[in-house]
Write an enzyme that holds these catalytic residues in place. Structure first.
Site, PDB file in Angstrom:
ATOM      1  N   LYS A 190       0.814  -1.174   0.044  1.00 27.32           N
ATOM      2  CA  LYS A 190       0.133   0.104  -0.041  1.00 27.32           C
ATOM      3  C   LYS A 190       0.989   1.297   0.115  1.00 27.32           C
ATOM      4  O   LYS A 190       0.486   2.187  -0.662  1.00 27.32           O
ATOM      5  CB  LYS A 190      -0.864  -0.023   1.050  1.00 27.32           C
ATOM      6  CG  LYS A 190      -1.791   1.249   1.300  1.00 27.32           C
ATOM      7  CD  LYS A 190      -2.645   1.514   0.228  1.00 27.32           C
ATOM      8  CE  LYS A 190      -3.293   2.709   0.175  1.00 27.32           C
ATOM      9  NZ  LYS A 190      -3.308   3.957   0.944  1.00 27.32           N
ATOM     10  N   GLU A 197       1.247   6.580  -6.767  1.00 29.32           N
ATOM     11  CA  GLU A 197       0.117   7.351  -6.812  1.00 29.32           C
ATOM     12  C   GLU A 197       0.914   9.015  -6.717  1.00 29.32           C
ATOM     13  O   GLU A 197       0.270   9.838  -7.677  1.00 29.32           O
ATOM     14  CB  GLU A 197      -0.688   7.591  -5.669  1.00 29.32           C
ATOM     15  CG  GLU A 197      -1.865   8.474  -5.337  1.00 29.32           C
ATOM     16  CD  GLU A 197      -2.354   8.091  -3.990  1.00 29.32           C
ATOM     17  OE1 GLU A 197      -2.894   7.274  -3.601  1.00 29.32           O
ATOM     18  OE2 GLU A 197      -2.501   9.277  -3.337  1.00 29.32           O
TER      19      GLU A 197
HETATM   20  C1  6PG Z   1      -5.739   5.931  -1.234  1.00 32.51           C
HETATM   21  C2  6PG Z   1      -4.540   7.257  -0.725  1.00 32.51           C
HETATM   22  C3  6PG Z   1      -4.633   7.776   0.758  1.00 32.51           C
HETATM   23  C4  6PG Z   1      -3.603   8.658   1.066  1.00 32.51           C
HETATM   24  C5  6PG Z   1      -4.165  10.197   0.697  1.00 32.51           C
HETATM   25  C6  6PG Z   1      -3.080  10.902  -0.072  1.00 32.51           C
HETATM   26  O1  6PG Z   1      -4.944   5.095  -1.503  1.00 32.51           O
HETATM   27  O2  6PG Z   1      -6.664   6.291  -0.744  1.00 32.51           O
HETATM   28  O3  6PG Z   1      -3.384   6.854  -1.301  1.00 32.51           O
HETATM   29  O4  6PG Z   1      -4.161   6.370   1.482  1.00 32.51           O
HETATM   30  O5  6PG Z   1      -3.511   8.702   2.430  1.00 32.51           O
HETATM   31  O6  6PG Z   1      -5.065  10.302   0.073  1.00 32.51           O
HETATM   32  O7  6PG Z   1      -1.636  10.622   0.541  1.00 32.51           O
HETATM   33  P1  6PG Z   1      -0.377  11.352   0.535  1.00 32.51           P
HETATM   34  O8  6PG Z   1      -0.636  12.552   1.041  1.00 32.51           O
HETATM   35  O9  6PG Z   1       0.556  10.657   1.223  1.00 32.51           O
HETATM   36  O10 6PG Z   1      -0.278  11.616  -1.072  1.00 32.51           O
END
Ligand code: 6PG
Length: 512
Positions: A190, A197
């Site tokens: 994850k 991402e």
């Molecule tokens: C998800 C996202 C989530 C994350 C934030 C963004 O998979 O739903 O990745 O887990 O916590 O939405 O996180 P960052 O600030 O680390 O980009």
């Protein structure tokens, strides 16, 4: 005897993610005991449960003893907590009330090393601690998120039927969850998901900015472009592109303004410490010697963006703004070609982010012996999660679902690895994308638009496929001042990962 059926669970952490999941479990017939240090948060969740006809399925608890007493055996306790010390404190408070076979399902974005530390604490008492990454944001938490659990087989076997019920479903109705592997690998995968991402989001944002400010296209048109990208071709079914269309179009009814144009250009969560996955995945990449420039530069952009005041002051010190120039089109064909190149360039950066992330996972898996089930990861990333991309998912299908022996038969090195850099069907796409990416980066550079993830991807493709890099000179410099040794071109074994075989006395040391 099969695994016990779970009918009750406790949700510790009733924020937007925990709250959404609590309602989702309740909707799926479970009795959900709620706990949160904030009474307000629990009350709000209870109220919302009542509104949704789930009042009888949810109950608030303020101490661990009564919370644990409300559950069946084995007890299932779900964490939706911020990463770090909080989880340790909560686990410490719960331990006196836990028994053998009870299960903690940690659904936060916890650091995998914390997960493994807690697993070794729990295992001595026969308690299962499962690290389960949950993706899709708060809307998916309520509707069905993508779930990435790792831990012992017994623990996973017990929770999997329940997770399958609530997780996001792909187009064939298959649940986006599976047994990822042992130890902290659920949280690890994850974490890397979030690194990927980063890279994708940066490339998409850079393209958005070029379209809106660079080319001056109306937001409605940019929404249409993103929608087209999401509908077919290389970026089809890409969640981050699809929400880009909605973001471009959304108007605040109270002001009539496009909301996105009112959003300040800063991402602060890395600095405020709310999130950690992006930082950790980049640290992991470097520690595992994996070049991951698309992910990393996306992160650096975020870091720079966070300190807006510093940018303002640095701009003054620099003597003013670098004035970005308009991107003009000679004709409508010219414009369509540019937009098409931009689409393919964004795809290249998204694919490069996947390549980099997968390489990190594979290397860490080998080192930690988790036995990551890549077919499960493939399924988990199919729907519900933030990096979901139908086109890339199709591309990955043979690499993720076949055995290593089968994958090696299509690799150019025949090595037993899922390294996408060795797969002709992936690399031919990067080759086709390369001129588009170069065109966009060149145009953006000429006109001074900010394209860190796109340009890092261009360089990545160049150096990952290059066999005459500037590092020949680099190696010579190292040997000149540090006697670091080097390999002669074409010498036997010069492609091996080992210290160079020779030193040249470029300039003898004094007295020698
Ligand atoms: C998800 C996202 C989530 C994350 C934030 C963004 O998979 O739903 O990745 O887990 O916590 O939405 O996180 P960052 O600030 O680390 O980009």
């Amino acid at each position: 005897m099969g695994p016990p059926t779970i009918k009750k669970l406790a949700m510790i952490g009733c924020g937007s993610m925990g709250g959404g999941m609590a309602l989702l479990f309740a909707e799926n017939g479970l009795e959900v005991s709620l706990q949160d240090p904030s009474k307000e948060a629990m009350d709000a969740l209870k109220k919302s449960a009542e509104k949704q006809g789930l009042g009888e399925k949810t109950e608030e608890y303020t101490d661990y003893q009564s919370l644990c007493a409300s559950l069946d055996s084995p007890k299932l306790i779900v964490f939706s907590l911020p990463h770090g010390d909080v989880g340790d404190t909560v686990l410490g408070g719960l331990l006196p009330y836990l028994e053998k076979d009870d299960i903690i399902l940690d659904c936060g974005n916890e650091r995998w090393t914390n997960t493994e530390r807690r697993q070794s604490k729990c295992v001595t008492r026969g308690i299962e601690y499962i690290g389960c990454g949950v993706s899709g944001g708060y809307q998916a938490a309520r509707a069905g998120p993508s779930m990435c659990p790792g831990g012992s087989d017994e623990g996973l076997d017990t929770v999997l039927p329940l997770l399958k019920k609530v997780a996001a479903k792909d187009k064939e109705g298959k649940s986006c969850v599976g047994k990822v592997g042992t130890g902290g690998c659920g949280h690890y995968v994850k974490m890397v998901h979030n690194g990927i991402e980063h890279g994708m989001m940066s490339a998409i944002s850079e393209a958005w900015k070029i379209l809106v400010t660079g080319a001056g296209l109306p937001l409605e048109e940019v929404g249409d472009i993103f929608e087209n990208w999401d509908q077919s071709g290389h970026l089809s079914g890409t969640f981050l592109v699809s929400i880009g269309a909605s973001i471009s179009r959304t108007i605040d009814p109270s002001t009539g303004e496009r909301v996105v144009l009112t959003v300040e250009d800063k991402v602060v969560q890395d600095i405020t410490g709310e999130e950690g996955t992006g930082i950790w995945s980049n640290v992991e990449a470097i520690e595992h010697h994996i070049p991951a420039p698309t992910m990393a530069t996306a992160h650096f952009l975020r870091l720079a963006s966070a300190d807006r005041q510093q940018r303002v002051d640095a701009q003054k010190a620099f003597g003013g703004e670098i004035s970005q120039q308009k991107i003009d089109f000679k004709s409508s064909e010219d414009k369509s070609e540019f937009v098409e190149s931009l689409r393919v360039a964004v795809f290249a950066a998204c694919l490069a982010s996947y390549i980099q992330g997968i390489n990190v996972i594979e290397r860490a898996d080998k080192e930690n012996g988790w036995n990551v089930d890549f077919a499960a990861v493939h399924q988990i990333w199919k729907a519900g999660c933030i990096i979901q991309s139908d086109y890339i998912s199709e591309l990955l299908s043979p690499i993720f679902t076949l055995s290593l022996e089968e994958v090696s038969s299509t690799s150019t090195s025949k090595a037993h690895t899922r390294n996408l850099l060795l797969q002709p069907h992936i690399m031919s796409l990067l080759r086709e994308a390369y001129p588009h990416l170069r065109r966009i980066v060149a145009k953006a550079t000429e006109k001074d638009w900010c394209v860190p993830a796109l340009s890092a991807t261009l360089e990545y493709i160049k150096y990952q496929t290059g066999t005459d890099l500037p590092t020949g000179f680099y190696e010579a410099e190292l040997d000149f001042f540090g006697k670091h040794m080097f390999d002669r071109k074409g010498a036997e074994g010069s492609n091996e990962l080992r210290t160079g075989a020779e030193h040249f006395e470029w300039k003898p040391a004094m007295g020698s």
